[in-house]
Design a protein around this motif. Structure first.
Motif, PDB file in Angstrom:
ATOM      1  N   VAL A 222      34.719  42.086  32.674  1.00 44.27           N
ATOM      2  CA  VAL A 222      35.614  40.928  32.798  1.00 44.27           C
ATOM      3  C   VAL A 222      35.946  40.520  34.231  1.00 44.27           C
ATOM      4  N   ALA A 223      35.839  41.442  35.186  1.00 42.91           N
ATOM      5  CA  ALA A 223      36.423  41.174  36.505  1.00 42.91           C
ATOM      6  C   ALA A 223      35.602  40.182  37.323  1.00 42.91           C
ATOM      7  N   ASP A 224      36.288  39.211  37.941  1.00 40.92           N
ATOM      8  CA  ASP A 224      35.617  38.471  39.010  1.00 40.92           C
ATOM      9  C   ASP A 224      36.152  38.925  40.368  1.00 40.92           C
ATOM     10  N   THR A 225      37.247  39.688  40.334  1.00 44.18           N
ATOM     11  CA  THR A 225      37.801  40.274  41.557  1.00 44.18           C
ATOM     12  C   THR A 225      38.128  41.731  41.236  1.00 44.18           C
ATOM     13  N   ILE A 226      37.747  42.616  42.157  1.00 43.03           N
ATOM     14  CA  ILE A 226      37.993  44.049  41.916  1.00 43.03           C
ATOM     15  C   ILE A 226      38.775  44.622  43.091  1.00 43.03           C
ATOM     16  N   GLY A 227      39.728  45.466  42.772  1.00 45.27           N
ATOM     17  CA  GLY A 227      40.432  46.207  43.817  1.00 45.27           C
ATOM     18  C   GLY A 227      40.496  47.658  43.430  1.00 45.27           C
TER      19      GLY A 227
END
Lengths: 266, 252
Positions: A222-227
């Motif tokens: 699902v992620a378009d941004t990961i931290g």
């Protein structure tokens, strides 16, 4: 839900600026800075006890950071004191833009499933009971618990409670949905269903999702941004493709389930 | 010394909390539906225990009183003593003590459980002030339900006293009623109801405060409920004594 305080469309959904938080001697967030754009799905990974849930709580003003700014659509939540009436009004206005899925669901024990999901609608919208009924039924059907409308939370399994809690979190189409471990307690099929629901809501309603997770498969899906938070620090953050390509050692350890690496088991 | 400071700190926090509850109770939004629901829950929970606690007291007053009054040939006046004791003292005190035991513990346990399970945080995230939504309805319910229960216990106490005085004790029914109505004034009724509301306020506030400030686990919830019962019962009995002394001193 309509924006209560219209903000320019170029203002990010969330900006953390050098946010730190300690409990006694234990520093759980150490100078964390990040920006989450509107309409993105940000997944924050990290081992237990590294401040992921604390970060979510700082976003909605349940916790005040020791230092730093927490901007939600440009409003500095960290500067608002809930005890002061004027600040409380502004804080509540910010919170109405959030839906939050708590780790344990946090459903109200003395309300039925239906009333739990209808609760934010009755409080914050002018919808008729008929419209609320239709909307609650839609939300419950989406998470696969339409048959449990009249049950109480104590009559549900852990996974069902979680799904009802997710239905409540998205009840009034919030601008930002915060999810604390959405897949924990769910079987793999239901977990995948929830991931697809997140993608669908993101696609159709443009909701911003900030997801705290241990589930690497969920992050990839699902992620378009990961931290990644480790030892209180944000060790990597950015667009998913870039973060995956960089393959930070802590992220690699997490994905490969290695016991040796920068993440120490305390 | 530390213990004294901690007690003073708690007292100060409780006073601040009472101020917050008062502000919330008289400014919108007021959750009327939640208040009515709490009144219904508390009334149902308290009515039987309160009745069972007060009815025997009327009977015992008659049973013991009649033998003493007979010594002076004044058993016809037993109902004067019975009425005053029930309306002004036993009924308000016992109704309030049972409200503390039943309603106070259940309010503290409910709020404490909500806190431990994250439901208080969930309310806050949904822009609902937990004090307004869970504490104020409980406090208002106690303030209203306690005197209503006291009306019931007044009747029950006097009735059980009548049973032991008239059919069993042989006191004349007409004399019993005459002395009862001559002695009981509207002031007795209002003083009793007022004391019940005051005690109900104390029960609701302490239960709400201890519930919201519960620790982290199930054992802490149990402790909050237990502390509510013990502290409110002690408070009720002490305040009851002080109020009775003050009223008698004032000639009421």
């Amino acid at each position: 839900m309509a924006d209560l305080t219209p903000t320019p469309s170029d203002v990010p959904a969330v900006v953390l600026d050098n946010v730190s938080k300690s409990f006694g001697d234990h520093t759980v967030l150490d100078g964390v800075s990040l920006t989450i754009e509107r309409g993105s799905i940000a997944v924050m990974l990290g081992p237990s006890g590294t401040g992921k849930s604390v970060l979510l709580r700082c976003l909605v003003g349940l916790l005040q950071p020791d230092q730093g700014r927490v901007l939600v659509f440009g409003e500095d939540v960290a500067a608002l004191d809930e005890k002061r009436a004027a600040d409380r009004k502004r804080l509540f206005a910010v919170r109405r833009r959030f839906g939050m899925l708590f780790q344990d669901g946090a459903l109200f024990d003395d309300m039925t499933v239906f009333d739990n999901v209808a609760f934010p609608m009755r409080l914050h919208t002018d919808l008729s009971e008929q419209a609320i009924h239709e909307k609650v039924s839609d939300r419950l059907a989406r998470v696969g618990v339409a048959h449990a409308e009249q049950k109480f939370p104590s009559e549900l399994s852990g996974g069902m409670r979680k799904r009802v809690a997710f239905a409540r979190a998205i009840a009034i189409d919030p601008d930002i949905v915060l999810c604390d471990e959405p897949s924990s307690g769910l079987d793999p099929v239901m977990s995948a269903t929830l991931d697809e629901l997140i993608l669908e809501l993101h696609r159709t309603l443009g909701m911003t999702f900030i997801i705290i997770s241990h589930d690497t498969a969920e992050a990839r899906k699902v992620a378009d941004t990961i931290g990644m938070l480790a030892n209180g620090k944000l060790v990597t953050f950015g667009p998913a493709e870039r973060v995956f390509a960089e393959n930070h050692p802590a992220l690699e350890q997490f994905f490969t389930r290695a016991t040796v690496g920068p993440i120490k088991v305390v | 010394m530390d213990k004294l400071l901690r007690s003073l700190h708690t007292l100060g926090a409780l006073v601040m909390f009472a101020g917050q509850v008062a502000r919330s109770a008289f400014t919108p939004p007021v959750y009327l539906g939640e208040t009515l629901r709490m009144m219904n829950v508390l009334a149902k929970r308290c009515v039987i225990p309160v009745s069972l606690a007060v009815a025997p007291v009327g009977a015992v007053i008659s049973l013991q009183g009649i033998s003493i009054f007979k010594l002076f040939g004044a058993e016809r006046m037993l109902s004067s003593f019975l009425g005053t004791a029930i309306f002004r003292e036993y009924s308000p005190a016992l109704a309030s003590v049972m409200v503390a035991a039943q309603a106070g513990s259940s309010i503290a346990a409910r709020i404490g459980t909500m806190k431990v399970r994250g439901q208080i945080d969930a309310l806050a995230v949904m822009s609902v002030d937990p004090v307004r939504f869970v504490v104020v309805p409980g406090v208002l319910a106690c303030v209203i339900v306690a005197p209503l229960l006291s009306v019931l216990t007044n009747l029950l106490g006097v009735f059980s006293g009548w049973v032991f005085a008239v059919p069993i004790g042989g006191v004349d029914h007409g004399a019993f009623m005459e002395h009862l109505t001559a002695q009981i004034t509207p002031a007795d009724l209002w003083i009793g109801l007022g004391k019940c509301s005051l005690f109900g306020l104390g029960v609701g506030l302490i239960a709400g405060y201890l519930g919201l400030n519960v620790g982290k686990g199930a054992a802490d919830v149990g402790k909050a409920a237990n502390d509510t019962v013990v502290s409110t019962i002690v408070l009720i009995l002490l305040v009851d004594y002080a109020v009775s002394m003050a009223l008698l001193g004032a000639g009421l």
